[in-house]
Design a protein around this motif. Structure first.
Motif, PDB file in Angstrom:
ATOM      1  N   ALA A 533       0.821  -1.210   0.000  1.00  0.00           N
ATOM      2  CA  ALA A 533       0.000   0.000   0.000  1.00  0.00           C
ATOM      3  C   ALA A 533       0.852   1.256   0.000  1.00  0.00           C
ATOM      4  CB  ALA A 533      -0.932  -0.012   1.209  1.00  0.00           C
ATOM      5  N   GLY A 534       1.998   1.224   0.668  1.00  0.00           N
ATOM      6  CA  GLY A 534       2.844   2.404   0.731  1.00  0.00           C
ATOM      7  C   GLY A 534       3.406   2.830  -0.602  1.00  0.00           C
ATOM      8  N   GLN A 535       3.429   1.921  -1.585  1.00  0.00           N
ATOM      9  CA  GLN A 535       3.966   2.264  -2.903  1.00  0.00           C
ATOM     10  C   GLN A 535       2.944   2.959  -3.791  1.00  0.00           C
ATOM     11  OE1 GLN A 535       5.694  -2.002  -3.253  1.00  0.00           O
ATOM     12  NE2 GLN A 535       6.834  -0.792  -4.744  1.00  0.00           N
ATOM     13  N   VAL A 536       1.668   2.732  -3.550  1.00  0.00           N
ATOM     14  CA  VAL A 536       0.647   3.284  -4.444  1.00  0.00           C
ATOM     15  C   VAL A 536      -0.084   4.463  -3.821  1.00  0.00           C
ATOM     16  CG1 VAL A 536       0.305   1.034  -5.512  1.00  0.00           C
ATOM     17  CG2 VAL A 536      -1.157   1.713  -3.623  1.00  0.00           C
ATOM     18  N   MET A 537       0.104   4.730  -2.537  1.00  0.00           N
ATOM     19  CA  MET A 537      -0.647   5.791  -1.860  1.00  0.00           C
ATOM     20  C   MET A 537      -0.162   7.170  -2.304  1.00  0.00           C
ATOM     21  SD  MET A 537       1.122   5.714   1.903  1.00  0.00           S
ATOM     22  CE  MET A 537       2.840   6.214   2.122  1.00  0.00           C
ATOM     23  N   SER A 538      -1.023   8.149  -2.099  1.00  0.00           N
ATOM     24  CA  SER A 538      -0.662   9.544  -2.329  1.00  0.00           C
ATOM     25  C   SER A 538      -0.220  10.139  -0.999  1.00  0.00           C
ATOM     26  CB  SER A 538      -1.857  10.316  -2.883  1.00  0.00           C
ATOM     27  OG  SER A 538      -1.570  11.694  -2.946  1.00  0.00           O
ATOM     28  N   THR A 539       0.953  10.730  -1.000  1.00  0.00           N
ATOM     29  CA  THR A 539       1.498  11.274   0.251  1.00  0.00           C
ATOM     30  C   THR A 539       1.107  12.728   0.486  1.00  0.00           C
ATOM     31  OG1 THR A 539       3.555  11.852  -0.908  1.00  0.00           O
ATOM     32  CG2 THR A 539       3.466   9.714   0.210  1.00  0.00           C
ATOM     33  N   ASP A 540       0.485  13.344  -0.501  1.00  0.00           N
ATOM     34  CA  ASP A 540       0.050  14.739  -0.347  1.00  0.00           C
ATOM     35  C   ASP A 540      -1.319  14.739   0.328  1.00  0.00           C
ATOM     36  OD1 ASP A 540      -0.216  17.454  -0.497  1.00  0.00           O
ATOM     37  OD2 ASP A 540      -0.850  17.464  -2.606  1.00  0.00           O
ATOM     38  N   VAL A 541      -1.332  14.519   1.637  1.00  0.00           N
ATOM     39  CA  VAL A 541      -2.573  14.374   2.384  1.00  0.00           C
ATOM     40  C   VAL A 541      -2.966  15.721   2.997  1.00  0.00           C
ATOM     41  CG1 VAL A 541      -3.759  13.067   4.177  1.00  0.00           C
ATOM     42  CG2 VAL A 541      -1.861  12.026   2.932  1.00  0.00           C
ATOM     43  N   LYS A 542      -4.199  16.108   2.764  1.00  0.00           N
ATOM     44  CA  LYS A 542      -4.736  17.337   3.347  1.00  0.00           C
ATOM     45  C   LYS A 542      -5.481  16.968   4.623  1.00  0.00           C
ATOM     46  CE  LYS A 542      -3.359  19.617  -0.282  1.00  0.00           C
ATOM     47  NZ  LYS A 542      -2.202  20.521  -0.211  1.00  0.00           N
ATOM     48  N   CYS A 543      -4.936  17.392   5.759  1.00  0.00           N
ATOM     49  CA  CYS A 543      -5.479  16.980   7.051  1.00  0.00           C
ATOM     50  C   CYS A 543      -6.038  18.172   7.821  1.00  0.00           C
ATOM     51  CB  CYS A 543      -4.401  16.297   7.885  1.00  0.00           C
ATOM     52  SG  CYS A 543      -3.741  14.791   7.150  1.00  0.00           S
ATOM     53  N   LEU A 544      -6.924  17.858   8.766  1.00  0.00           N
ATOM     54  CA  LEU A 544      -7.498  18.844   9.679  1.00  0.00           C
ATOM     55  C   LEU A 544      -7.236  18.408  11.112  1.00  0.00           C
ATOM     56  CD1 LEU A 544     -10.961  19.354   7.915  1.00  0.00           C
ATOM     57  CD2 LEU A 544      -9.089  21.010   7.968  1.00  0.00           C
ATOM     58  N   ARG A 545      -7.323  19.383  12.027  1.00  0.00           N
ATOM     59  CA  ARG A 545      -7.211  19.067  13.444  1.00  0.00           C
ATOM     60  C   ARG A 545      -8.611  18.834  14.020  1.00  0.00           C
ATOM     61  NH1 ARG A 545      -3.863  24.138  15.543  1.00  0.00           N
ATOM     62  NH2 ARG A 545      -5.436  25.141  14.223  1.00  0.00           N
ATOM     63  N   PRO A 546      -8.748  18.189  15.173  1.00  0.00           N
ATOM     64  CA  PRO A 546     -10.077  17.954  15.760  1.00  0.00           C
ATOM     65  C   PRO A 546     -10.861  19.242  15.997  1.00  0.00           C
ATOM     66  CG  PRO A 546      -8.442  16.585  16.848  1.00  0.00           C
ATOM     67  CD  PRO A 546      -7.675  17.514  15.945  1.00  0.00           C
ATOM     68  N   VAL A 547     -10.177  20.296  16.351  1.00  0.00           N
ATOM     69  CA  VAL A 547     -10.797  21.619  16.444  1.00  0.00           C
ATOM     70  C   VAL A 547      -9.986  22.543  15.543  1.00  0.00           C
ATOM     71  CG1 VAL A 547     -11.420  23.541  17.944  1.00  0.00           C
ATOM     72  CG2 VAL A 547     -11.554  21.205  18.811  1.00  0.00           C
ATOM     73  N   GLU A 548     -10.660  23.143  14.565  1.00  0.00           N
ATOM     74  CA  GLU A 548      -9.942  23.890  13.536  1.00  0.00           C
ATOM     75  C   GLU A 548     -10.584  25.256  13.332  1.00  0.00           C
ATOM     76  OE1 GLU A 548      -7.152  24.678  12.103  1.00  0.00           O
ATOM     77  OE2 GLU A 548      -6.915  22.613  11.375  1.00  0.00           O
ATOM     78  N   ARG A 549      -9.758  26.197  12.886  1.00  0.00           N
ATOM     79  CA  ARG A 549     -10.278  27.522  12.545  1.00  0.00           C
ATOM     80  C   ARG A 549     -11.213  27.425  11.346  1.00  0.00           C
ATOM     81  NH1 ARG A 549      -8.979  31.382  16.569  1.00  0.00           N
ATOM     82  NH2 ARG A 549      -6.809  31.069  17.225  1.00  0.00           N
ATOM     83  N   ALA A 550     -12.308  28.185  11.374  1.00  0.00           N
ATOM     84  CA  ALA A 550     -13.281  28.145  10.280  1.00  0.00           C
ATOM     85  C   ALA A 550     -12.650  28.595   8.970  1.00  0.00           C
ATOM     86  CB  ALA A 550     -14.487  29.017  10.617  1.00  0.00           C
ATOM     87  N   GLY A 551     -11.760  29.580   9.033  1.00  0.00           N
ATOM     88  CA  GLY A 551     -11.103  30.051   7.820  1.00  0.00           C
ATOM     89  C   GLY A 551     -10.214  28.992   7.206  1.00  0.00           C
ATOM     90  N   VAL A 552      -9.541  28.186   8.033  1.00  0.00           N
ATOM     91  CA  VAL A 552      -8.684  27.115   7.523  1.00  0.00           C
ATOM     92  C   VAL A 552      -9.523  26.065   6.798  1.00  0.00           C
ATOM     93  CG1 VAL A 552      -7.115  25.253   8.190  1.00  0.00           C
ATOM     94  CG2 VAL A 552      -6.941  27.492   9.299  1.00  0.00           C
TER      95      VAL A 552
END
Length: 726
Positions: A533-552
């Motif tokens: 799986a590590g060879q085919v995955m995309s590493t450019d992951v867009k992540c959020l925090r459990p509590v995040e700013r609305a603008g982010v």
């Protein structure tokens, strides 16, 4: 075209209105080369004994055919998804791909009305394929309990349980089964069709649901057919029927055991014909995508050109045949079914009541009747006086299947079941004729009708590569169990032969549309090489925090189109907390479910989930409120983000899926693929041994082309790589 050339062609009476039991009125059901035209089309030519009359008959025929085709194309112009059979789109929907507008009510209306006109236009198309799509749309609408097209919402509490992707897919699978059941009168075949060709995920619950739908479908047809005769004998006519098959030799079968080898040969030839058909249509579709499909105007013009071609060929072929065959005279021991089929023969350019034109009888009758004629007309020995001759069958088969190849893919609702069955029946009967001529006697080989049935199965199986469902559909359509083993041999031979050259037509069109469809089997490249799986995955992951700013959150949704985002705890180097769906985030932003900007003080400086505490930091939106608008969730364009709201906090913890499906980066691609397809996933988070998110896998990453690219890049999942998160 000129008077001298056509005067002798129309000097004979062209039918004087008694064309195969027609009423002498034009417009019963259109006309054309696929046999989808009714006998009324041939009555256009009645009484045309002069050059002007013959040319006028052609122009009238051309006018009706072209107008009907233009109307059918207009419905595709209004809703492009309604073009074609719809089976590839339903397969993709059931595979877990959310194609836009596939199961909308507008698509249903354009599909049903459009296919009515495309069949009436005499194009070599059928209505059975679109019936599958239509049934799927009806089922999807029932599962939602509402439609925006008509502004109806039942608001039944029970329907809210069905308003999710998983239940909607199950309903669509049942609708596809109901469509086949209504088209062929084959409820069990419909269930197996949905299992074999439709649904990618099957369960025991789905089995009885599909059975219930097929039962109700057949019961509705039965009630409609017998509405005026509740106390009389039941009418078992179907929307499409092969007629009544009987044993011609008492209790014995209509074929000998050694003829099974001949049926296998027919299956191989049918598979070859199907492979050629698929290859030709594939190249033609590629040409259309480059030169026609980008413009609605060009697609409409193509329909007009194809309609003119089909009409001209349909009119010219009987003239080229230019031979009259005497009607059978000794029919004392013939069944009522056979006598009705004799009445349906078309006396095009022949003396009505005494003679008929063999090619015209296949062209200017509806497909149902034409197939019955090929199945049930008796073999008359060496002279073939009461059936279709070998030359007539050959003259009909080649142009017809060529026209079907050209027609499939133009901008009209169309199916390929009936054209394949009709072309295959002509091919099978031709095969039987040649055997009888080689034998010079009657009785050594099975009757030509049996070979016609095997030919119909072989060509359709060679085109669609169906086996289990098609066997049962044909058995239910014939009502004769003696053909079980021959049909099984024929269809398996057709499938194996066709697969040597290419895939089924529906799979070809799915690939041409670049839809990320996951096949049942793991790609061959994954079996040959050790890919993780590590060879085919995309590493450019867009992540959020459990509590995040609305603008982010707003900027993230605005700048990328991902459907789901991992939620990670940045304080522990990206430990997976859960996932958040795009639809849910847009709903929260639209409803302004924000907490005050000063609710947290040190969270931006690296505080983790442990520093948040159990209290909610933003107003809670009920889950029923979020899901009430399914499937038309608000988009990021519907969100009005004010400058003062950008620093407000959005607490995602109450809405996050804290138990998402994950796979370790060292897991084999076979395991990843099966997990992805079996559960109908659209994404899969890839984690390391510390449950930290290191990548994400989507459908496109599991396609053979993507796996090959990953292998060429030589990416190694075991390398110690540091991943950063936005």
């Amino acid at each position: 075209g000129d008077g001298a050339a056509t005067d002798d062609l129309f000097q004979a009476d062209l039918g004087d209105g008694s064309n195969g039991g027609g009423d002498g009125e034009f417009g019963d059901a259109g006309g054309g080369a696929d046999g989808s035209s009714s006998s009324s089309s041939s009555s256009t030519f009645a009484g045309s004994s002069s050059v002007g009359g013959g040319f006028a008959a052609y122009l009238t025929f051309l006018l009706y055919q072209t107008v009907f085709a233009a109307i059918a194309s207009m419905f595709v112009y209004l809703e492009p998804v309604s073009g074609g059979s719809g089976i590839p789109e339903i397969k993709c929907f059931l595979n877990g791909i959310d194609l836009p507008r596939v199961v909308r009510v507008k698509t249903l209306i354009c599909k049903v009305v459009g296919v009515t006109f495309s069949v009436a236009a005499g194009l070599p198309v059928g209505k059975e394929g679109p019936m599958v799509h239509s049934g799927a749309v009806v089922a999807a609408g029932i599962s939602q309990g509402r439609t925006n097209f008509w502004g109806v919402d039942t608001s039944f509490s029970k329907f809210s349980d069905f308003r999710n992707d998983r239940e909607k897919r199950d309903f669509v699978a049942c609708g596809a089964a109901a469509g086949v059941a209504s088209a062929f009168g084959a409820p069990i075949g419909g269930i197996l069709f949905s299992l074999e060709e439709g649904a990618s995920y099957w369960s025991t619950k789905l089995t009885w649901r599909a059975f219930f739908c097929a039962m109700i479908t057949l019961g509705t047809l039965f009630t409609a057919k017998n509405f005026d005769s509740w106390w009389g004998q039941a009418n078992m006519d179907k929307l499409f029927s092969f007629g009544e098959f009987n044993s011609l030799t008492g209790d014995n079968a209509n074929f000998s055991i050694w003829e099974l080898s001949l049926f296998i040969m027919i299956g191989c030839l049918g598979g070859l014909i199907g492979a050629v058909f698929n290859a030709a249509n594939e190249h033609l579709t590629i040409w259309r995508m480059r030169n026609v499909n980008y413009s609605k105007g060009r697609r409409f013009l193509e329909v007009i050109c194809v309609s003119i071609l089909v009409t001209t060929v349909s009119f010219v072929m009987p003239l080229v045949w230019n031979r009259c065959t005497e009607l059978p005279s000794d029919m004392a021991d013939w069944s009522n079914q056979e006598k009705k089929l004799v009445e349906a023969l078309v006396p095009f350019q022949c003396e009505a009541g005494k003679e008929y034109n063999e090619v015209a009888s296949l062209i200017f009758t509806d497909a149902d009747t034409a197939i019955k004629q090929l199945f049930h007309f008796r073999e008359a020995g060496q002279d073939d006086s009461s059936t279709f001759s070998s030359a007539a069958l050959f003259l009909f088969f080649l142009p017809y299947i060529a026209l079907a190849t050209i027609t499939y893919g133009i901008a009209v609702p169309s199916g390929l079941f009936v054209p394949s069955l009709l072309a295959g029946a002509a091919f099978g009967r031709l095969f039987g004729h040649l055997l009888h001529k080689l034998d010079h006697t009657s009785g050594t080989f099975a009757d030509s009708g049996t070979y016609a049935l095997m030919g119909a199965a072989a060509v359709l199986g060679g085109m669609a590569r169906m086996t289990i469902s098609l066997t049962v559909i044909l058995l239910e359509a014939t009502g004769d169990m003696q053909y079980v083993l021959p049909l099984m041999f024929t269809l398996m031979a057709a499938r194996f032969t066709g697969n040597v050259f290419n895939e089924g037509l529906y799979d070809i069109h799915i690939k041409l549309k670049s839809i990320p469809f996951l096949e049942p089997e793991v790609p061959t490249i994954a079996e040959k090489h050790e890919i993780v799986a590590g060879q085919v995955m995309s590493t450019d992951v867009k992540c959020l925090r459990p509590v995040e700013r609305a603008g982010v959150v707003y900027d993230l949704l605005r700048n990328c189109s991902h459907g789901t985002f991992p939620i990670v705890d940045t304080a522990s180097s990206g430990t997976l907390y859960g996932t958040a769906a795009r639809s849910m985030l847009c709903t929260l932003l639209q409803r302004r479910a924000f907490g005050p900007p000063d609710a947290l003080s040190d969270y931006d400086e690296g505080g983790g989930c442990d520093s948040l505490g159990p209290r909610r930091l933003s107003p809670l939106v009920q889950w029923d409120t979020i899901e009430r608008v399914y499937p038309r969730y608000p988009t990021i364009d519907d969100v009005d983000m004010r400058a003062g709201d950008r620093n407000c906090w959005l607490d995602l913890r109450p809405y996050a899926n804290t138990a998402p499906y994950t796979v370790n980066e060292t897991a084999s691609i076979q395991r990843t693929y099966r997990l992805f397809r079996t559960l109908g996933l659209r994404f899969l988070c890839v984690v390391n041994h510390h449950n930290q998110v290191v990548g994400i896998i989507t459908r496109k990453d599991l396609l053979p082309e993507s796996l090959s690219d990953s292998l060429m890049r030589g990416r190694n999942a075991h390398m110690n790589t540091t991943y950063g998160f936005d």
